[in-house]
Motif scaffolding. Structure first.
Motif, PDB file in Angstrom:
ATOM      1  N   GLY A   1       0.806  -1.208   0.000  1.00 34.40           N
ATOM      2  CA  GLY A   1       0.000   0.000   0.000  1.00 34.40           C
ATOM      3  C   GLY A   1       0.836   1.252   0.000  1.00 34.40           C
ATOM      4  O   GLY A   1       1.895   1.278  -0.610  1.00 34.40           O
TER       5      GLY A   1
ATOM      6  N   THR B   1      -2.958  -3.141   2.498  1.00 36.35           N
ATOM      7  CA  THR B   1      -3.596  -4.448   2.636  1.00 36.35           C
ATOM      8  C   THR B   1      -2.551  -5.488   3.025  1.00 36.35           C
ATOM      9  O   THR B   1      -1.474  -5.533   2.429  1.00 36.35           O
TER      10      THR B   1
ATOM     11  N   THR C   1      -6.922 -11.633   2.692  1.00 38.06           N
ATOM     12  CA  THR C   1      -6.432 -10.263   2.779  1.00 38.06           C
ATOM     13  C   THR C   1      -7.154  -9.497   3.884  1.00 38.06           C
ATOM     14  O   THR C   1      -8.291  -9.818   4.236  1.00 38.06           O
TER      15      THR C   1
ATOM     16  N   THR D   1      -7.702  -5.359   4.826  1.00 38.01           N
ATOM     17  CA  THR D   1      -7.490  -3.991   4.344  1.00 38.01           C
ATOM     18  C   THR D   1      -7.655  -2.991   5.483  1.00 38.01           C
ATOM     19  O   THR D   1      -8.606  -3.070   6.253  1.00 38.01           O
TER      20      THR D   1
ATOM     21  N   GLY E   1     -12.090  -7.450   4.677  1.00 34.81           N
ATOM     22  CA  GLY E   1     -11.215  -8.599   4.512  1.00 34.81           C
ATOM     23  C   GLY E   1     -11.801  -9.576   3.519  1.00 34.81           C
ATOM     24  O   GLY E   1     -12.986  -9.517   3.177  1.00 34.81           O
TER      25      GLY E   1
ATOM     26  N   CYS F   1      -2.071  -1.606  -5.599  1.00 40.39           N
ATOM     27  CA  CYS F   1      -2.943  -1.233  -4.481  1.00 40.39           C
ATOM     28  C   CYS F   1      -4.044  -0.382  -5.088  1.00 40.39           C
ATOM     29  O   CYS F   1      -3.775   0.582  -5.807  1.00 40.39           O
TER      30      CYS F   1
ATOM     31  N   GLY G   1      -8.339  -2.532  -1.827  1.00 42.88           N
ATOM     32  CA  GLY G   1      -7.681  -3.814  -1.637  1.00 42.88           C
ATOM     33  C   GLY G   1      -6.462  -3.981  -2.506  1.00 42.88           C
ATOM     34  O   GLY G   1      -6.024  -3.058  -3.197  1.00 42.88           O
ATOM     35  N   ALA G   2      -5.899  -5.198  -2.432  1.00 45.16           N
ATOM     36  CA  ALA G   2      -4.713  -5.527  -3.214  1.00 45.16           C
ATOM     37  C   ALA G   2      -5.139  -6.222  -4.497  1.00 45.16           C
ATOM     38  O   ALA G   2      -6.020  -7.076  -4.481  1.00 45.16           O
TER      39      ALA G   2
ATOM     40  N   ILE H   1     -11.333  -8.129  -3.590  1.00 53.15           N
ATOM     41  CA  ILE H   1     -11.074  -6.933  -2.787  1.00 53.15           C
ATOM     42  C   ILE H   1     -12.321  -6.633  -1.951  1.00 53.15           C
ATOM     43  O   ILE H   1     -13.379  -7.236  -2.143  1.00 53.15           O
ATOM     44  N   SER H   2     -12.190  -5.711  -1.014  1.00 50.21           N
ATOM     45  CA  SER H   2     -13.285  -5.431  -0.077  1.00 50.21           C
ATOM     46  C   SER H   2     -14.146  -4.266  -0.543  1.00 50.21           C
ATOM     47  O   SER H   2     -13.629  -3.256  -1.013  1.00 50.21           O
TER      48      SER H   2
ATOM     49  N   THR I   1     -16.015  -1.511   1.053  1.00 47.99           N
ATOM     50  CA  THR I   1     -15.944  -0.975   2.414  1.00 47.99           C
ATOM     51  C   THR I   1     -17.110  -0.055   2.771  1.00 47.99           C
ATOM     52  O   THR I   1     -17.267   0.303   3.929  1.00 47.99           O
TER      53      THR I   1
END
Lengths: 182, 182, 182
Positions: free
Chosen positions: A97, A114, A125, A127, A146, B110, B130-131, B141-142, B144
């Motif tokens: 990141g 992450t 993962t 985050t 996550g 990222c 996320g990654a 990925i999340s 959020t």
């Protein structure tokens, strides 16, 4: 008969109420301590470096806003993650990141990254995002999501600077407490 | 009489338990597939380009850390979003945000962005982070947060590279599964 | 007897259902109005400035993608936060983070920052992310996490541009409605 009905109601509602709802956990439902190791690129350590300054006020052809405290420097990192404080331990994943130094008066950064874990213990993962006032002993940031083993998790991460060696190496200890685990 | 009481208790508690608590949904409570189209600025395509590199290690007057894999390049984008894989389909919104290449050894980024949807189907935003290990077939990925039609939503987005044409165009297929819907 | 059983079942399940589960609150469980003040560095106001452009397409040695709308400019800020619209009021904390202008056709930014509050009223952080179409009267972004007094909170923040003075000063009014409070 009433007792039987009551018991049936009890069972039905016990199933309805106790298993499905998402619960508030004031004690962590999962707990993890990770270390990550940041080796900042200084022009001579390309082989070992895990992070680099990619933007800075003077890079945008503007004069510097602050001489100290690296205000405005944006650092990108891909750091090895270990379970103890030894840089040479077997990595369990990467922390990927950025951080941006955002204070004129102290060392403080805005942090977004992450944890990508892939080992025998964990696959998934985590985050994180938040403010990192670097000089404080401990700093809390938010775990915002996550995936994989950390599917839909949320929590709080407490960060400590575990070592700091000049402008080239630092190590963070991150204690993650999940309060929503799914 | 007991049966009536039981039934009354049942109704009361059914109302109490089944409507208010936030539930864990292991099956998605909402599901969405979106495509977004990234046309990278190469100095000659200003009219069509939807993204640009805005920071890079050499931009900060530092020599490059990695020649391959674009380590440290920060790309800002405002990409059209469609419901199918055709760049020329009617857009249903925009994907706005950034990615930063963060690996010396592979293509990995990222990723932080928001889907801004405004069409007959959906009105609202979905924020993701996320990654993104770009070379993997699928990456999770999340999700959020969300607003509007996606008020307080959370979930997981599975990303696939649907097309990749040199350094100028790529298309991502994003399958969003919401597990918290409100 | 049936009535007693029913009542016992009622009490047991009332306790089970009403106290522990995380509830959906369609009315905010906490509410906060904050103002933050952004003084952009223009090369001459280093003492007062609270933000600076740290990356831009031309900084990466690329020609500009868009002349208007600041496409690609990445701004880092550490802005004072007040409870009213007066820049000179006693600050209750800082807003720390970044925005990246991400549109070729209008003023729009990708926003990521944290409110760090430390005063008699509040101690803790609130992390936010989302799309900010600057010219709209109100914009909703997501509150993705919190720490301290805002432990595990989530919600929606409605942003209004409260003042805009040339390229140097703007003030945002942020109304935060938390729907998950813990």
């Amino acid at each position: 008969m009433g007792a039987k009905v009551g018991f049936f109601v009890f069972l039905t509602l016990f199933a309805l109420c106790s298993s499905f709802p998402l619960e508030r956990n004031y004690a962590p439902c999962k707990h993890l301590v990770l270390f990550f190791h940041d080796i900042i690129y200084n022009g001579r350590n390309a082989l070992n470096a895990t992070s680099a300054i990619v933007a800075a006020p003077e890079g945008a052809n503007l004069t510097k806003l602050a001489n100290l405290f690296h205000f405005g420097n944006l650092v990108v990192f891909d750091d090895p993650v270990t379970l103890d404080n030894n840089l040479h331990s077997e990595p369990v994943g990467r922390a990927q990141g950025f951080y941006i130094y955002d204070s004129k008066n102290t060392f403080s950064a805005c942090l977004g990254f992450t944890f990508v874990l892939n080992n025998t213990h964990h696959e998934g993962t985590i985050t994180l995002a938040g403010a990192d006032p670097t000089l404080k002993k401990t700093r809390d940031i938010s775990v915002t999501g996550g995936t994989g083993d950390f599917f839909m998790h949320r929590g709080i991460a407490t960060i400590m600077t575990d070592a700091f060696e000049g402008d080239v190496y630092f190590r963070l200890r991150v204690e993650i407490k999940f309060y929503e685990c799914w």
